[in-house]
Design an enzyme around this catalytic site. Structure first.
Site, short mmCIF file in Angstrom:
data_model
loop_
_atom_site.label_atom_id
_atom_site.label_comp_id
_atom_site.label_asym_id
_atom_site.label_seq_id
_atom_site.Cartn_x
_atom_site.Cartn_y
_atom_site.Cartn_z
CG ASP A 138 130.27 38.61 46.30
OD1 ASP A 138 130.20 39.18 47.40
OD2 ASP A 138 130.71 39.15 45.27
CB CYS A 170 148.46 70.03 54.60
SG CYS A 170 146.76 69.45 54.74
CE LYS A 195 134.57 35.48 51.98
NZ LYS A 195 133.67 36.54 51.57
CB CYS A 215 148.72 67.28 57.27
SG CYS A 215 148.18 68.78 58.09
CB CYS A 239 144.70 69.82 59.43
SG CYS A 239 144.32 69.22 57.77
CD GLU A 243 131.61 26.18 53.60
OE1 GLU A 243 130.41 26.40 53.55
OE2 GLU A 243 132.21 25.87 54.64
CE LYS A 301 137.28 37.67 49.52
NZ LYS A 301 137.64 38.95 49.86
CB CYS A 348 145.30 72.97 57.10
SG CYS A 348 146.75 72.01 57.54
CE1 TYR A 352 128.28 31.64 56.53
CE2 TYR A 352 127.39 31.71 54.31
CZ TYR A 352 127.82 32.37 55.45
OH TYR A 352 127.78 33.72 55.52
S1 IVH Z 1 131.80 31.05 57.52
C1 IVH Z 1 132.81 32.49 61.81
N1 IVH Z 1 131.30 30.24 55.10
O1 IVH Z 1 131.99 35.73 54.11
C2 IVH Z 1 132.82 32.45 60.33
N2 IVH Z 1 131.22 32.58 55.51
O2 IVH Z 1 134.32 37.38 54.60
C3 IVH Z 1 131.47 32.46 59.75
N3 IVH Z 1 130.59 33.93 53.58
O3 IVH Z 1 130.82 37.13 57.10
C4 IVH Z 1 131.49 32.59 58.29
N4 IVH Z 1 130.32 32.26 52.19
O4 IVH Z 1 129.12 36.56 55.25
C5 IVH Z 1 131.42 31.31 55.90
N5 IVH Z 1 130.80 29.38 53.01
C6 IVH Z 1 130.92 30.42 53.82
C7 IVH Z 1 130.70 31.74 53.37
C8 IVH Z 1 130.88 32.81 54.25
C9 IVH Z 1 130.25 33.56 52.34
C10 IVH Z 1 130.66 35.31 54.05
C11 IVH Z 1 130.08 35.58 55.41
C12 IVH Z 1 131.23 36.13 56.21
C13 IVH Z 1 132.10 36.68 55.13
C14 IVH Z 1 133.54 36.83 55.59
#
Ligand code: IVH
Length: 696
Positions: free
Chosen positions: A120, A419, A118, A437, A443, A116, A314, A422, A226
């Site tokens: 942002d 450094c 991710k 350092c 320092c 699914e 990613k 310092c 999710y």
């Molecule tokens: S699952 C235990 N699913 O990404 C895992 N997270 O980088 C629970 N996020 O903290 C997260 N889309 O804020 C999950 N489809 C998705 C997501 C997702 C965005 C975020 C979430 C998480 C962060 C981790």
């Protein structure tokens, strides 16, 4: 060696930079530079003022202290921790993820995963009891978040009431803002002379974290569900049906969520989603894969901050070319000299970037840590055209340099051998990529960074004593060492006047600060060990040490009497699963360094260190026992056996010693079985183990 005119110009530049950074920081959610960059600028300003006192500006940034304690949100402790995800960047990372899951489970048949987008945005946990929304909390540090209930109630995608839901249900998901809404919001903000947000994520965060919920309600926020936290009864047997259940309950779930059989299908879906990325209408930064079968998720469990059953793949970083204006050196908590690139500002993936990391000395010179050429051996020089990239939230990096655009006469960069903070010599240990350092606590940069670490989130986390405040206290000589934080009230509390005279502090906030400090005198052993800032000791190794030694006196005694490389105490340290020689030597060296030791002793005198309480069920037959696994097993993998044993309160050691209570030996057990026999340690096989812990 600056002239007066140059120093004056530099002071003007720093004043403008710090003013802009302060404004961005205090109006929140739009920081333009990292804390480290802010600190470096502040230190540079300070050093220049010390050298050119007659040039100190009337509006000198060194007179400005942070905004003090904001009356913020109340806190909510998450019943089930909110975790983050491990990252994958390449196809092979995804294949390895599947392999790891299979190995851990000892599973070779078909294995399904969900895939699914991710999102942002920022994560939010919604708690429903008897179908009513009870509270909403941000992720915070994963254990405690901010109470944003009123704000969440204004979000259309979030139901206030549920029918046919479990009695207790915590729904987790992402709050985000669509591209269209983001543009409209910024246009409106511009008209009203309000704050302009850098990207939809910042806009979403800034809108959700509003103390005035009526502002949130005027911002078009959305929510995708999710995941879930605490539930009084299982939602379903698989991830995909749990998500469908959430959908039936009235939550928005992402329509691009599908089931995949293994890495190849996951990668296909990744490409599908990436192709749709620009037309989705909201920001996503990758694809998340999760093991579908929830009973397998349970078996896989968690590492310290991430689940073993999920990974975030990613999207590739975004790139841009710009000019390298200067290389500044920052000195970190352990003395590491980090080169920072100052860049002609350039937009990379929607964000203006003017600083980037250059990693270390070798990276600038065009070598990796083993001396092999990187970038075909091209070195990076001040004045060069460089390629900047951003991947996710991380600090921008420099990927490449364009030699065809290099002007004549640019000099190779010479990494400082003393450094810059310092003046102590900098040293590079054999095999270490980093130059450090050698000044230790003399320092100022190291001392400040240590203090910042000490009051940080994973450590003492003192409310009202953030990075900015502790730095100001250090600069003014109020707090030089962690122990001195705890004598602040004694030294300044009665007068109060001095603290009150500081910008941003009133009588109430001063009192609150002292109370917040006192509250943290009781500290858990693992947090304390992490807070000491010992090199190589991160959050999870601090927990390993704490769990093993259980109390401060036992830990302290062992470290005081240990010798590096030999002896019973050394062997005991190395027998802790996860502790290696480098870490062990670093801890012992710290305890045996006079200066460090004095600082530690002074600190301990102020604290009440809590012993480690094993959270094991009282009736666990292995609670408190030290167990060693060896040989091969059929019904469980080694990693799973270890995690199960630990969840039942046992300590898992890597080698057999007089302290071992139990050896679980599968076929092929060799020297460990012999050692156990010689020491008279009880030895059982896999079935014996499963019977013992009641899982047959
Ligand atoms: S699952 C235990 N699913 O990404 C895992 N997270 O980088 C629970 N996020 O903290 C997260 N889309 O804020 C999950 N489809 C998705 C997501 C997702 C965005 C975020 C979430 C998480 C962060 C981790």
């Amino acid at each position: 060696m600056l002239s007066d005119a140059e120093a004056e110009a530099e002071l003007a530049r720093l004043a403008a930079l710090l003013l802009a950074a302060n404004t961005a920081y205090h109006t929140k959610d739009a920081p333009e530079i990292t804390d480290a960059e802010y600190d470096a600028a502040k230190r540079r300003n300070f050093a220049l003022e010390a050298r050119f006192p007659h040039l100190k500006r009337a509006d000198s940034p060194s007179e400005v202290v942070g905004a003090g304690v904001a009356e913020g949100f109340t806190k909510i402790a998450h019943e089930v921790r909110m975790l983050s995800l491990e990252n994958a960047f390449e196809d092979k990372d995804v294949e390895e993820f599947e392999d790891r899951v299979r190995k851990y489970l000892g599973h070779s048949g078909p294995l399904a995963f969900t895939a699914e987008p991710k999102i942002d945005g920022l994560s939010l946990s919604l708690r429903y009891e008897n179908g009513r929304l009870i509270h909403a909390a941000t992720r915070g540090d994963g254990e405690t978040g901010e109470n944003v209930t009123e704000n969440a109630q204004t979000i259309g995608d979030i139901p206030q009431v549920l029918t046919d839901a479990p009695v207790v249900l915590e729904v987790r998901g992402e709050v985000y803002m669509s591209h269209v809404d983001f543009k409209a919001l910024n246009a409106r903000q511009k008209e009203l002379g309000g704050k302009i947000f850098a990207n939809p994520r910042n806009a979403a965060a800034g809108s959700l974290r509003q103390l005035d919920a009526s502002i949130t309600s005027s911002r078009p926020l959305r929510f995708f569900a999710y995941a879930w936290g605490a539930v009084s009864e299982p939602l379903a047997e698989t991830q995909i049906s749990a998500i469908n259940r959430l959908k039936k309950l009235g939550f928005a779930v992402n329509p691009l969520t599908i089931l995949c059989n293994g890495a190849a299908e996951m990668l296909t879906h990744y490409n599908t989603i990436e192709a749709k990325r620009s037309s989705l209408g909201y920001d996503i930064d990758g694809v998340v894969y999760k093991v579908n079968d929830l009973s397998l998720q349970r078996r896989l469990g968690f590492r310290s901050t991430t689940p073993r059953w999920a990974i975030a793949h990613k999207f590739p970083a975004e790139l841009a070319w710009t000019r390298l204006l200067a290389i500044d050196i920052q000195v970190g908590r352990t003395g590491a000299l980090s080169p920072v690139a100052r860049l002609e500002p350039v937009t990379v993936g929607g964000v203006v970037v003017s600083n980037a990391t250059l990693h270390n000395e070798d990276y600038i010179a065009g070598r990796d840590s083993k001396g092999n050429a990187i970038r075909d051996g091209k070195d990076i020089r001040v004045g060069d055209w460089v390629q900047v990239y951003r991947a996710g939230d991380v600090i921008p990096k420099i990927a490449d340099v364009d030699l065809s655009r290099r002007s004549d006469g640019l000099q190779r960069y010479e990494f400082p051998v003393i450094c810059p903070e310092c003046g102590s010599p900098t040293l590079r240990e054999e095999g270490d990529a980093v130059r450090r350092c050698s000044g230790g606590l003399i320092c100022p940069a190291q001392a400040v960074e240590r203090l910042r670490h000490f009051v940080g989130r994973g450590t003492f986390d003192i409310e009202g004593l953030g990075a900015k405040q502790i730095e100001a206290f250090y600069r003014d000589g109020w707090v030089q060492t962690p122990a001195e934080i705890f004598s602040l009230r004694a030294r300044f509390g009665t007068g109060l006047q001095q603290l009150k005279n500081r910008e941003g502090w009133g009588e109430k906030s001063a009192e609150n600060l002292f109370d917040a400090i006192d509250e943290k005198r009781k500290i858990s052993l693992n947090r304390l060990i992490f807070a000491l800032g010992i090199r190589h000791v991160g959050e999870s190794s601090a927990s390993l040490l704490a769990n093993h030694y259980a109390t401060w006196p036992q830990f302290e005694t062992a470290m005081t009497h240990a010798t590096i490389g030999a002896g019973a105490a050394w062997d005991e340290l190395l027998a802790i699963d996860g502790v290696g020689a480098v870490l062990a030597a670093s801890v012992i060296a710290t305890f045996q360094n006079e200066r460090e030791r004095a600082a530690i002793d002074a600190l301990i005198a102020e604290l009440e260190v809590q012993p480690v309480v094993t959270r094991a069920p009282v009736n666990s037959p292995v609670a408190g026992k030290t167990v060693v696994f060896t040989g091969t097993f059929e019904k469980m993998t080694r990693a799973e056996a270890k995690a199960t044993a630990e969840s039942l309160g046992a300590k898992v050691a890597g080698s057999v010693s007089a302290k071992t209570d139990l050896l679980v030996a599968g076929p092929g057990a060799g020297s460990k079985a012999k050692a156990a026999a010689a020491l008279g340690v009880e030895t059982i096989d896999e079935d014996g183990w499963l019977a013992l812990i009641g899982s047959t």
